[in-house]
Design a protein around this motif. Sequence first.
Motif, PDB file in Angstrom:
ATOM      1  N   MET A 129       8.802  20.500  42.680  1.00  0.00           N
ATOM      2  CA  MET A 129       8.209  19.123  43.057  1.00  0.00           C
ATOM      3  C   MET A 129       6.749  19.073  43.380  1.00  0.00           C
ATOM      4  N   CYS A 130       6.445  20.305  44.230  1.00  0.00           N
ATOM      5  CA  CYS A 130       4.806  20.356  44.565  1.00  0.00           C
ATOM      6  C   CYS A 130       4.213  20.528  43.151  1.00  0.00           C
ATOM      7  N   SER A 186       3.312  17.131  41.698  1.00  0.00           N
ATOM      8  CA  SER A 186       2.311  16.307  42.452  1.00  0.00           C
ATOM      9  C   SER A 186       0.842  16.953  42.079  1.00  0.00           C
ATOM     10  N   LEU A 187       0.973  18.292  42.076  1.00  0.00           N
ATOM     11  CA  LEU A 187      -0.020  19.007  41.691  1.00  0.00           C
ATOM     12  C   LEU A 187      -0.659  18.606  40.508  1.00  0.00           C
ATOM     13  N   PHE A 218      14.143  14.955  47.151  1.00  0.00           N
ATOM     14  CA  PHE A 218      13.765  15.706  48.343  1.00  0.00           C
ATOM     15  C   PHE A 218      13.901  15.025  49.427  1.00  0.00           C
ATOM     16  N   GLY A 274      11.061  13.211  44.279  1.00  0.00           N
ATOM     17  CA  GLY A 274      10.643  13.084  45.657  1.00  0.00           C
ATOM     18  C   GLY A 274      11.846  12.399  46.321  1.00  0.00           C
ATOM     19  N   LEU A 309       7.346  12.432  40.015  1.00  0.00           N
ATOM     20  CA  LEU A 309       6.974  12.690  41.337  1.00  0.00           C
ATOM     21  C   LEU A 309       7.927  11.796  42.155  1.00  0.00           C
ATOM     22  N   VAL A 310       7.978  10.520  42.000  1.00  0.00           N
ATOM     23  CA  VAL A 310       8.665   9.573  42.648  1.00  0.00           C
ATOM     24  C   VAL A 310      10.242   9.844  42.669  1.00  0.00           C
TER      25      VAL A 310
END
Lengths: 430, 146
Positions: free
Chosen positions: B1-2, B5-6, B43, B40, B36-37
């Motif tokens: 996940m990170c 976004s990275l 998450f 996310g 990401l969306v």
Amino acid sequence: MPQWVVVFLVLFGTIGIGVPIPMAIGIATMLGFVFADVSIISLAQSSYTALSNVPIMAVPLFVFAGALMERGGLADRLVRIAQSLVGNYSGSLGIVAVVACMFFAALSGSGPATAAAVGAVTLPAMARERYPAAFGGAIIASGGALGSLIPPSNLMVFYGIVASTSIPQLFAAGVVPGILAGCLLMATVWVIARRRGYGGTAERVSIGRMAATAWEGKWALLAPVVILGGIYGGAFTPTEAAAVAVFYALVTSVVIYRELTWSRFVESLRITALISGAIVIMLGPAIAFGQLAALLQIPEKIGSLLGGLAGDPLAVLLVVTIVLVITGCFMESIAQIILFTPLFLPLAAKAGIDPITLGVIIVLTCEIGFLTPPVGANLFVAMRLARVGLGAVSIAVLPFLVAYFVVVAVVALFPQVALWLPHLMRASVH
Amino acid sequence: MCMLSLLVFAQVVMRYVFQSPMSWSDEIAVYCMVGLVYFGAAFAVRERAHIRVLAAYWLLPKAAATAVAVFSDVLWFAFNAIMVWEGALLVASFREQPFYSAALEINLLWPSLAIPVGYSLICLRMIQSYMSWRRTGDSPFEARND
């Protein structure tokens, strides 16, 4: 019962019992598509296409940049600069907080993030000066709401996408109302503090100190210049500006201030992922809902409910304000914007309201939504930071709400206040 | 996940470092953002960050509140399930009639997979949170304190 009424009942019913808002919009849209005999696959389609556009990337990027700046020491510097500017008056610390919110608003696109960043630094200081916690919390909550009005602004990005209006022009339109709102908030702080005798123990204004703190915080001060200057100088689009903001925040907080630890960095990433997942996802169902609204001619039907008033811009803006303020008590601002914009936009166009004016009014009323219980993002931030109950902050924030209503009225009566700057820009481009 | 976004940020930042506004970087950034969306969102189920109006839950007596909240989750789950299905149909339609992206000439099949996969992950996370509710009594409707 007409079909569109059923769709609305389902929408508000599902939201009311606690279905997460993006999914509630999706359920209502699905039902509407069944009514309208449209294949539900188009909902899946817009869930993809709505997100696969470049402007929307500005939102997670600005969220990330704001989170980094809050944790990386830029927020502290801005508060110190605000302190050196304000000097010794009644309620000077409160005024400092508002000024700091205005600075931070020029870096951040989000109201609650502004409240959190400035509140974390100024609320402990206010507590030392024996400000009642509720008053301090109210200042932070209402000042933080400026984050959405002073550019950049996530709410405006969403409005610009849904209403297909120029985002840089919307940003420009927020500047004058934002400064006006900031001044009114400061005046409110001053009047209340004076009447109740809250301290003026800050240091006097001195040019030397001002220059010293400004120099120390030069990197923080330069950030809005780079971000906004870049957008208006034509160097980059709002999305690219947001990416630059992330980069800038990383460099200053890691290399220059050395305050960004690895765990703070991960925390910022986590917040970005959560906000993207919980909020940006809403665009998919919301765009489908907008198509459905057009299909079922919902705006026309609402317009006919208004009857003769539909042609009067002030009456339309009054209806917009009332609807958004009431729903703002229960709904998240971004949800409001993407849900109501497709409904209000055709009404406003018919009444001859500039879509930019409508955007500013909608953003302003959504800010009031940040500040009204039971659902008010800024109130939640303030009550957590100031350690007071929701009830106490909600009451203390009332005088500041008056300030926002005054700004709404000013923009509604004199749209030039908002339109002046974007028009100036347009004139200089051509 | 990170990582995702990275990647988004890295992509856009890279463009500035190299000063070359390449259309493919925009396209990859868009795919990352879609990913990401939806990741996310899954998450956010675990972190209870989804935006919902819990006024009914707070106002009603305990038993009724839980019943209403569970019912809202049933609706949510049903919606996710339909989205998984419709998303799969969308992906299937790209399989039959390929639709290629402008810069990278990727079949849109791949990025649009994010929808069925993302909504399935949301379903999984919901099942997970209900299981931990049964096991530890940690209600999925209360905010997490961490």
